[in-house]
Design an enzyme around this catalytic site. Sequence first.
Site, PDB file in Angstrom:
ATOM      1  N   ARG A 222       0.778  -1.267   0.141  1.00 33.12           N
ATOM      2  CA  ARG A 222       0.097   0.056  -0.001  1.00 33.12           C
ATOM      3  C   ARG A 222       0.881   1.342   0.252  1.00 33.12           C
ATOM      4  O   ARG A 222       2.135   1.273   0.617  1.00 33.12           O
ATOM      5  CB  ARG A 222      -1.014  -0.018   1.258  1.00 33.12           C
ATOM      6  CG  ARG A 222      -1.926  -1.000   1.226  1.00 33.12           C
ATOM      7  CD  ARG A 222      -3.062  -0.418   0.068  1.00 33.12           C
ATOM      8  NE  ARG A 222      -4.184  -1.520   0.143  1.00 33.12           N
ATOM      9  CZ  ARG A 222      -4.531  -2.275  -0.842  1.00 33.12           C
ATOM     10  NH1 ARG A 222      -3.625  -2.565  -1.925  1.00 33.12           N
ATOM     11  NH2 ARG A 222      -5.493  -2.934  -0.744  1.00 33.12           N
ATOM     12  N   HIS A 270      -1.511   0.760  -9.854  1.00 31.37           N
ATOM     13  CA  HIS A 270      -2.118  -0.201  -8.847  1.00 31.37           C
ATOM     14  C   HIS A 270      -2.728  -1.460  -9.488  1.00 31.37           C
ATOM     15  O   HIS A 270      -3.690  -1.657  -9.711  1.00 31.37           O
ATOM     16  CB  HIS A 270      -2.904   0.457  -8.113  1.00 31.37           C
ATOM     17  CG  HIS A 270      -3.569  -0.482  -6.587  1.00 31.37           C
ATOM     18  ND1 HIS A 270      -3.785   0.230  -5.614  1.00 31.37           N
ATOM     19  CD2 HIS A 270      -3.574  -1.699  -6.666  1.00 31.37           C
ATOM     20  CE1 HIS A 270      -4.162  -0.492  -4.674  1.00 31.37           C
ATOM     21  NE2 HIS A 270      -4.215  -1.835  -5.316  1.00 31.37           N
TER      22      HIS A 270
END
Length: 307
Positions: A222, A270
């Site tokens: 993350r 992502h």
Amino acid sequence: MAILILLNQVDPTLLETHLKSHNDCPEVRIWPNCGNKDDIECVIVWKHDEGVLNEFPNLKLIASYGAGVENILSDPALPADVPITRFVDDTLSDQMAEFVLAAILNHRLHLTYYREQQAASQWRGKDFLTGKNVTILGLGELGSTTAKLLDKNGYKVSGWSRSEKNIDGVKSYFGNDQLYLSVEEADFVVCLLPLTPGTKYILNADLFSKMIKGSFLINVGRGDHLNDNDLMDALYNNQLSGALLDVFSKEPLPQDHPFWKHLKIHITPHISSPTDKAKVARQILDNYNRILSGSTLKNQVDPQRSY
Ligand code: GLV
């Protein structure tokens, strides 16, 4: 009764199609068109806005569209006592392992460098980088599958996690005391941790200073695992030779962010392991049926552990 799809930055259409292809699927609604909010029993969530999950008085299940659930757990208005599940899936883990292997090969074999040379019509080869020591921070489903694939491909793999792990061919470091030790010999450090209060900004100057000079960072965890400024410094003073970043504190990465133009940073949007829509649809419907019949849920999140 209805299921609500509440996805930000992801097109809901394919997921809707997969859900509706099953006979046991109740009515599907797509945020923000919720209809009567009393009907919503299950919400499929990705990057929702704080507070919205509190608007459904009959909510029985919050199902994460992805493996990571920090965005759900950090909602201060999260409805109490509604169970949360996350997506755990072999395909998700296999894709992640493949992505990390590709990122390592790309760096060791200088593939991006040749693409840049091509733009200047230049013909100049370099030897492969020899360092094949990899440390994976986080040995959950994604981390352990990645560790096994790297091991099979001739890498020397270590991992660091909360508790000791026993994976063939993978040296296990665990607990806060062994974090720095785990990265000391790594040519590549890969972050695949869940984001928890204990792992936020774990990729920082202190950690980088323990890594081999010139080693390479891959963050597929993350964005908030990484202290952006510390990475910029570590690249500037050549402590790290480069980084591949798939995740960012703010996504999409803002246009004016210095990472975009940085020659030592490889950005991917992502996408290291996209959710398989067919599989997530089936998994969520199964859990929805389990809730209705009072059976134990699969892949239920423990809010104390944060995953
Ligand atoms: C993706 O980042 C996920 O959490 O599945």
